[in-house]
Design an enzyme around this catalytic site. Sequence first.
Site, short mmCIF file in Angstrom:
data_model
loop_
_atom_site.label_atom_id
_atom_site.label_comp_id
_atom_site.label_asym_id
_atom_site.label_seq_id
_atom_site.Cartn_x
_atom_site.Cartn_y
_atom_site.Cartn_z
N ASP A 326 34.62 28.88 45.82
CA ASP A 326 35.74 27.54 46.77
C ASP A 326 37.07 28.35 47.01
OD1 ASP A 326 36.65 25.41 47.83
OD2 ASP A 326 38.49 25.22 46.51
N ASP A 602 37.39 24.02 42.14
CA ASP A 602 38.72 23.09 41.56
C ASP A 602 38.54 21.86 41.37
OD1 ASP A 602 39.60 23.60 43.24
OD2 ASP A 602 41.32 24.10 42.98
N ASP A 606 33.34 19.95 44.10
CA ASP A 606 32.93 21.35 43.70
C ASP A 606 32.04 21.07 42.91
OD1 ASP A 606 34.22 22.95 45.55
OD2 ASP A 606 36.24 23.49 44.14
#
Length: 877
Positions: A326, A602, A606
């Site tokens: 990410d 995080d 995700d």
Amino acid sequence: MWFSKTQEEVLQELQVNSANGLTIEEAKSRLEQHGANKLKGKPKKSIISLFFAQLKDMLIYVLLGAAVVTLIIGEYIDAIIILSVVVLNALIGVIQENKAEKAIEALQQMTTPRSLVRRDGEVKEILSEDIIPGDIIILDAGRYIPADLRLLETANLQIEESALTGESVPSDKDANALHEDPKTPIGDMSNMAFMSTLVTYGRGEGVAVETAMGTEMGKIAKILDADTKEMTPLQKKLEELGKILSYIAIGICVLIFIIGIFQKRDLFEMSLIAISLAVAAIPEGLPAIVAIVLALGVTRMSKINAIVKKLPAVETLGSVNIICSDKTGTLTQNKMTVVKHFTVSPLHNEPPVELIKTLVLCSDATFEHGQGTGDPTEVALVAFGEQNNLTKRSLDAEYNRVSENPFDSDRKLMSTLNKTRTGYRVHTKGAIDQLLKISTSAIVEGEVVPLTEELKQQYLRAAEEMSDEALRVLGAAYKDTDRLITSDEMEQDLTVLGFVGMIDPPRLEVKDSISEAKLAGIMPIMITGDHRNTAVAIAKELGIAHSIEQSMTGAEIDDLSDEAFSHKINDIRVFARVSPEHKVKIVKAYKAQGNIVSMTGDGVNDAPSLKIANIGVAMGITGTDVAKGASDMILTDDNFTTIVHAIREGRNIYINIRKAVIFLLSCNLGEVVAILTSILFFWPVPLLATHILWVNLVTDTLPAIALGVDPGEKGVMNEKPRDPKESFFAKGAGLRAILGGILIGALTLVAFYLGLNEHGYSLVSKDIPEGVMTYARTMAFVVLAASQLFYSLTMRSSTKSIFQVGLFSNKFLLGAILLGLVLQFAVITIPFLASAFKVHNLNLADWGLVILLALIPLTVNEIIKLFIRITRRKESA
């Protein structure tokens, strides 16, 4: 697709009047129909079922079989030891699994406790779990969204949606917007609000269109709840090895009975021999040793800020060849930061004091002691002032705010009126194109000059250059006045000061880590909900991608078939504007091509991809509880660099486990060779089952564990990731295991023969006295144990000599060998132990002889390694 319908169409479909809301009766009816607005998960497994699930493993079956064998031969202490290992392994598994499955619970906790709704024409505060489709929800700053809403009214409404989209900047909402494209990404649905996101600014109203598991958050919960458990490469190999060993053990037993029938041996004697051989074929300590090595690896990794929740994940790291990461908060710092400024002045390096003053005074955020509150963009501006010694607190005290014109998404401007020593000054910030429309002058080289068309173009070109670098541009202007003026008057005839460019900057240390990962044959991939240009700009700076052609959006993924996407994916390095479902699809596509994928993130968005990846890595500081619950590993420092360190550790742990397995199999093969050869040639059996169990559970285990914690090889990150399909016995390891086993077995028989010969008997002698047999078996027993202990030294490297590796670089191994020799000496010399194991103390000459024989496998392997090194040097010359 509520986002493609007008407010009237939505209200009509849900049969509700926005002015009055649902009636109490209708609300009760719908609550019965739709159920509570809570995220659901599968029923929890009981501790007992979790415990027995841990026993469904071939090597555990092998261990249990060994326990049965030891019970049959009456060695109850060994049986207790083996069963203790089984129970301990199962308990560790239960604890790990219990901790791991917390994702749904964390999601449930994210649903808000109370919400404002309009029912029967009155605004009431009710429990969020009582929200149903059709409820009219009232929104204001600081309130969480209780369900998925189609917005009906918005007034400067901004919602922080990073949990779903990964964007660090709040999204502007517009109830009147329509999105006809059915593939509109979540981050672009400006007329929708989603469960568990946060209102940061403005106010609004919306009608609940989806609740509980029908929401976007509910879709994530469904993915997390799906059974996606997959065996790691190591688990697959160990299961395969366990099956092979069990088949070998059964095959040996059958073979022995067939040979016994032909040789007309005593059936009871053949049963004991068969049991001995079965025990010899099974490395009883292997599952325990692997678990201990992984556990020790977990401890070491915790010291480099990587907390591993599931033991096999340590080994999986060593096979990783793709890191999907990410962007926000993982590759970047998750805080907007001013990185550039522009003023029409030759002194560009000087801090633009007046520009900074206006931006700080025209902000409502705070920033003190490194911590900020408020809108992330405004926090960045106030922090910019702090860096240039223009603090918010001091400026507010000096220039008191007396009036303001709040930010409006239509105007794209905000203005404040502040008291000065001589009167008042208007401070305005906003989109540069909007500022240029309402300004008549500009500051050029410290002087106020008319704002000409040429000057406007200069500002716009500079702003476009910043935008091309994915910077968010924010301009500032001012106006002095000698009286209090109205809001409308504030934004007229302004003087342009300049503008700043801001971005969520990449972490400083990540670029080097990405370079190291690439050198190690690992491909970094960025997956983000953010805009394509922003994502590609960060990816270019970090070295993940070099052009925009290497990027793809979620909408483009939807336009491709699975086959076309699978073909295209190898050319892509950045995936932007993606939903949680897209992230899962990307990870699955990589895995389908045989890759071992690590996913890093995080946010709640995700979590599904963290769970579906071979190894999910969550951020420990900024990560949500949902992400942590779905992950296999948590980074306590939120540092991408730690992942690369963890991969290095994972590679070394696998290499060490491989060393331990090959070592144990060599040792066990030696035992099989010694016993099977003696049976085939009708010789006396040189070892008892108790001897084999002692060696397997004690003298083998200690060096195997020490090999498992061998210091890492320095060049491990200069090699490509290991092929997960690669056999344990690749690169000559199988051949070395066989050679080592044959040598150990042959030397054990040599020692047995020498022990008999010393008393005038040979291997073919009849009626050998019990005392002579005991003495000869003692010599065989000592050679078997000692040769395996010494052989562990040469197992540290397949090519380097024990001196090149460093004789004292693994003190645990030296300690294990010394302790093993002491224990072996104790068994031989202490009377009650010698009696239990049916062995006899040796004289000094025989001790020297058995030690000499025990050193031969080590010496032979070191000579082989020398020839390998010489051959490689010749080839490279």
